[in-house]
Write a protein that holds these residues in place. Structure first.
Motif, mmCIF file in Angstrom:
data_model
loop_
_atom_site.group_PDB
_atom_site.id
_atom_site.type_symbol
_atom_site.label_atom_id
_atom_site.label_comp_id
_atom_site.label_asym_id
_atom_site.label_seq_id
_atom_site.Cartn_x
_atom_site.Cartn_y
_atom_site.Cartn_z
ATOM 1 N N LEU A 1 -10.100 11.899 -0.335
ATOM 2 C CA LEU A 1 -9.142 10.798 -0.481
ATOM 3 C C LEU A 1 -9.751 9.492 0.021
ATOM 4 O O LEU A 1 -9.614 8.439 -0.597
ATOM 5 N N PHE A 2 -10.426 9.595 1.162
ATOM 6 C CA PHE A 2 -11.085 8.427 1.750
ATOM 7 C C PHE A 2 -12.103 7.850 0.758
ATOM 8 O O PHE A 2 -12.120 6.649 0.496
ATOM 9 N N GLY B 1 -12.147 8.217 -2.435
ATOM 10 C CA GLY B 1 -11.434 7.649 -3.578
ATOM 11 C C GLY B 1 -10.928 6.249 -3.285
ATOM 12 O O GLY B 1 -11.075 5.336 -4.103
ATOM 13 N N GLY B 2 -10.341 6.072 -2.113
ATOM 14 C CA GLY B 2 -9.826 4.757 -1.735
ATOM 15 C C GLY B 2 -10.953 3.745 -1.578
ATOM 16 O O GLY B 2 -10.843 2.594 -2.007
ATOM 17 N N PHE C 1 0.592 2.419 -2.850
ATOM 18 C CA PHE C 1 -0.089 3.711 -2.928
ATOM 19 C C PHE C 1 0.868 4.854 -2.576
ATOM 20 O O PHE C 1 0.812 5.923 -3.179
ATOM 21 N N MET D 1 1.326 8.054 -4.799
ATOM 22 C CA MET D 1 0.658 9.305 -4.431
ATOM 23 C C MET D 1 1.252 10.007 -3.215
ATOM 24 O O MET D 1 0.698 10.998 -2.760
ATOM 25 N N TYR E 1 -0.702 11.422 0.164
ATOM 26 C CA TYR E 1 -2.139 11.188 -0.023
ATOM 27 C C TYR E 1 -2.515 9.777 0.407
ATOM 28 O O TYR E 1 -3.689 9.448 0.560
ATOM 29 N N VAL E 2 -1.500 8.931 0.559
ATOM 30 C CA VAL E 2 -1.749 7.527 0.920
ATOM 31 C C VAL E 2 -2.565 7.407 2.205
ATOM 32 O O VAL E 2 -3.384 6.488 2.334
ATOM 33 N N PHE F 1 -6.256 7.935 1.504
ATOM 34 C CA PHE F 1 -6.662 6.999 0.466
ATOM 35 C C PHE F 1 -6.692 5.569 0.985
ATOM 36 O O PHE F 1 -7.667 4.837 0.795
ATOM 37 N N GLY G 1 -9.580 4.826 3.316
ATOM 38 C CA GLY G 1 -10.817 4.520 2.597
ATOM 39 C C GLY G 1 -10.787 3.127 1.997
ATOM 40 O O GLY G 1 -11.781 2.395 2.044
ATOM 41 N N PHE G 2 -9.640 2.760 1.445
ATOM 42 C CA PHE G 2 -9.490 1.444 0.819
ATOM 43 C C PHE G 2 -9.706 0.342 1.852
ATOM 44 O O PHE G 2 -10.439 -0.619 1.616
#
Ligand SMILES: [Zn+2]
Ligand SMILES: [Zn+2]
Length: 197
Positions: free
Chosen positions: A47-48, A50-51, A115, A119, A122-123, A126, A129-130
């Motif tokens: 997830l990280f 992906g973000g 987010f 999701m 999962y936020v 994610f 990472g974002f």
């Protein structure tokens, strides 16, 4: 930039603030996701990642479409100048290499809501990472303007961004990598560099 000296001060940001704030928030989000929401570490890493990856696209799109909007009205011109034009005019002004933390925190909250609605839980991984994508972008951008070109592979980033600043503002939008410039065809041409310099 602003007539009011207090507002003027708000447009200046020490780079350490956003780096610390967003690193801490990321750690908290990851901790919360693992401890409170029961995510496994491998899932959090995915997830990280992906973000983080989405941020690199976001960063590219912002510089390409928002920061370089054609100035079709005085309001728009002022907006673009405040957001980014000032950085093109004073690329070495180190206090203008990050947006004010208040603003970035508001945006981070908005992204959390967006987010989460897309999701759910999962936020946490994610968004971590974002936001770290943002922190890394800031650190790279700051380094490019504050430090000399390094002698290693990172020098391509210095070169890429200086093309955006000094030769072709409508190309080379990616700061943390030239990846999206390759994808979207905004890589500066090699011949351009040679003929325009
Ligand atoms: Zn730019
Ligand atoms: Zn720059």
């Amino acid at each position: 930039m602003m007539k009011n000296p207090h507002l003027e001060k708000l447009t200046r940001t020490h780079i350490a603030f956003p780096l610390i704030i967003f690193s801490v928030i990321s750690v908290i989000l990851i901790y919360y996701g693992i401890i409170e929401k029961g995510f496994q570490i491998p899932n959090m890493i995915l997830l990280f990642a992906g973000g983080f990856f989405l941020f690199t696209l976001f960063e590219y799109l912002m510089d390409r479409y928002l920061f370089h909007l054609p100035a079709t009205s005085p309001k728009r011109e002022k907006f673009v100048y405040t957001m980014h034009g000032v950085h093109h005019d004073y690329p070495k002004d180190k206090s203008r290499l990050a947006m004010p933390p208040i603003l970035s925190l508001i945006l981070a909250t908005l992204f959390f809501l967006i987010f989460r609605s897309l999701m759910g839980d999962y936020v946490f991984g994610f968004l971590a990472g974002f936001l770290m994508g943002y922190a890394v972008y800031l650190a790279i951008h700051y380094s490019i303007h504050a430090f000399k070109v390094p002698g290693n592979f990172l020098k391509t980033l210095w070169h890429h961004h200086s093309i955006h600043h000094y030769r072709e503002p409508s190309r080379a939008f990616g700061v943390s990598s030239p990846f999206w410039d390759m994808v979207f065809g905004t890589m500066p041409g090699k011949t351009d560099i040679d003929s325009k310099s």
